[in-house]
Scaffold this motif. Sequence first.
Motif, PDB file in Angstrom:
ATOM      1  N   GLU A 333     -36.454 -23.724 -47.557  1.00  0.00           N
ATOM      2  CA  GLU A 333     -36.734 -23.709 -46.109  1.00  0.00           C
ATOM      3  C   GLU A 333     -36.652 -22.284 -45.578  1.00  0.00           C
ATOM      4  O   GLU A 333     -35.979 -22.003 -44.593  1.00  0.00           O
ATOM      5  N   TRP A 334     -37.414 -21.413 -46.204  1.00  0.00           N
ATOM      6  CA  TRP A 334     -37.331 -19.974 -45.942  1.00  0.00           C
ATOM      7  C   TRP A 334     -38.298 -19.610 -44.817  1.00  0.00           C
ATOM      8  O   TRP A 334     -39.502 -19.800 -44.933  1.00  0.00           O
ATOM      9  N   GLU A 335     -37.757 -19.088 -43.728  1.00  0.00           N
ATOM     10  CA  GLU A 335     -38.591 -18.629 -42.624  1.00  0.00           C
ATOM     11  C   GLU A 335     -38.986 -17.178 -42.847  1.00  0.00           C
ATOM     12  O   GLU A 335     -38.143 -16.340 -43.184  1.00  0.00           O
ATOM     13  N   GLN A 336     -40.285 -16.911 -42.652  1.00  0.00           N
ATOM     14  CA  GLN A 336     -40.812 -15.582 -42.911  1.00  0.00           C
ATOM     15  C   GLN A 336     -41.850 -15.238 -41.847  1.00  0.00           C
ATOM     16  O   GLN A 336     -42.736 -16.044 -41.542  1.00  0.00           O
ATOM     17  N   ALA A 337     -41.742 -14.063 -41.261  1.00  0.00           N
ATOM     18  CA  ALA A 337     -42.717 -13.576 -40.290  1.00  0.00           C
ATOM     19  C   ALA A 337     -43.803 -12.804 -41.029  1.00  0.00           C
ATOM     20  O   ALA A 337     -43.505 -11.895 -41.809  1.00  0.00           O
ATOM     21  N   VAL A 338     -45.067 -13.166 -40.774  1.00  0.00           N
ATOM     22  CA  VAL A 338     -46.184 -12.515 -41.462  1.00  0.00           C
ATOM     23  C   VAL A 338     -47.222 -12.115 -40.425  1.00  0.00           C
ATOM     24  O   VAL A 338     -47.233 -12.612 -39.290  1.00  0.00           O
TER      25      VAL A 338
END
Length: 489
Positions: A333-338
Motif C-alpha cells: 500500500e505504497w503511496e507515491q507522487a508522480v
Amino acid sequence: MADLGWPGTRTPNSQEYQQLMLWETTLEKHAALNAYAGNLTLAQALQLLHQIARRTPFQAETHDGPLQILGVLEAGGLAFDHLRLMGFGQQQWPPTPAPAPNPLLPIQWQKHWKMPRASAGRELGLAQEITTGLLNASGDIVVSYACEEDGVQQSLSRLFGHPEATEHFAGDALQSHFNALAGAVPLEKIDDESLPPLTPEDCQQVRGGASVLKAQALCPLNAQLYYRLGAGSSDSAPDIGLSPAERGNVVHKLLAEFWQRCVALAQLQALGEAQRHEQIAHAIELVLGGVRRKYHHLPGGFWALEAQRLQRLMHQWLATELQRPVFSVKEIEWEQAVEIDGLHFNLRLDRLDQLASGERLVIDYKTGTPTIRDWLTPRIREPQLPLYALFQPHARAITFGQARSSDCKWHGCGELEQPITGIKTVADIEKNTPFGSWSNLVAHWCESLKSLAGEYRSGAAALTFDRPADNTTELWPLNRWPERAQRCE
C-alpha cells in the motif's frame, strides 16, 4: 371488441391502455347490477351499459406540456401564464340546463343546501364563481365568442362585465410565425470538442489518479465530465450484505495485513499449518472488525460466513505464492507522487516485491478477471500498472494478482530471470506483437501515457469511444449521446 379489431394484436399505446382499463372498470360496474337488476333483455343490458359509460368521464393521463386544452371545470383552481377563453357568448355562458331536483328529496331542502341542479339560481351562482376563478387565473387573458350563433347575433356573456375590446385579427398569426421561422437565418453548428485547459494549480493535484488516464483512453468527453466537473453517480446499486466493491476492499486489506507480518517467501514457508491458519484468522479478525462498525446491522451469522470465505480464499492464494521463486515484500500500500506530462498524481501501489536476482515485480490485486491485452493498445485501457512500472527503474515485470475463490493466479508480463507461472514474456503476450522486448513495451507505455495526460491537461473532450462497449448510459444526460446519434441517422 374482438369484432371491431381493437386494440388488436399490437401493444396498445398509453392512451389506448388507459381506455382499456376504464372499459374493464365499466364492465365490472355493469356486472355488479346482477345482484338486484334481475334478468334483462339484450336491449336493456345495452341501455344500462350505455348509461354507465356516458356517466364515466375519461381524461387521459399525459405528460405535462406547455399547452393545455381544458374544460371550465378542469381549469378550476389552476394558474396560467397565458389564458385564452373561447366560446363564452351570451347564449353559451352560463349554461342553462333545466332544473332537475331529486324527486325523492324535498325541493325547498335541496334549494336551501344548494344541491346540484336544484334551481336555476344555484346554477347561475356556480357559473359566477367559475367565471371569477378563471379571471383570476392569469395576468394575460383573452375571452372570445362567436358573433353569431344559429343565425342570431350575440355578444359576450354578461358574467364577464365589460372588458376592453380588442382589434380583429387581420391575418393568421400561426402562418405569420411559421413564415418568420422559415425565413430566419439558419443557425451555424459548431462542434466544440474541447474544454478550457487545466490551470497550473489544477495540474498540481489531479483528482482520480491513474483512473483519469483510463477514462481519457475510453472516452475523452466522459473523462472531463467525470473528473473535472464531478458528474456521475457515487451511489452504487443496493446489495444484500457487502457490495462487490466493498468485498474487493476487504480482500485488499486482508492481503496487506497478512504481508505486513509475513514479509518474505522464506517466512511463509517456515509457518506450520496451524501457525498459518492462526495468522490468517488474526488478519481476518482485524479487517472485518473495521468493516463491521460500518455494517453493524448485519447479523453475526453473516460475518461468520464471510470469515469462512476469506479463510478459504487466503489458503488458496498462499498456495499460489508458495509456487513462486524466492522473493521478499518491499512495499505494501505504497503511496507515491508522480508527474507525467505536467500532471501530478498520487498513486497507491498494492505491493512491490524484490526477487532473488534483484529485479522488482509490481503487483496489483484484482478480485475480478483482468486482461493484460489492454496494455498493448495504442490508447492504454488499463494504465495503472504501466504507470507504476515507469517510476520503478528496477521493475522487470508487472502483474495482476487474481484473488478469486478457486481461481487464484497471476496475469502479467515482463522479462524475469526466473519465470513465474502466469507472467508471460513480452513476445508471448500476443501473436505478432510489435513489442519484442520489455524496454520496447515500456517505451510504448511512456509515449501513450504522456499522450493521454497531454489530452486531459489540454481539455480534449471529443465524444468518441475506444470501443462501443465503453458507451455506458451513466453520462448520457450530459454528453447527449442519444440526441447526437439520432441526428446522424
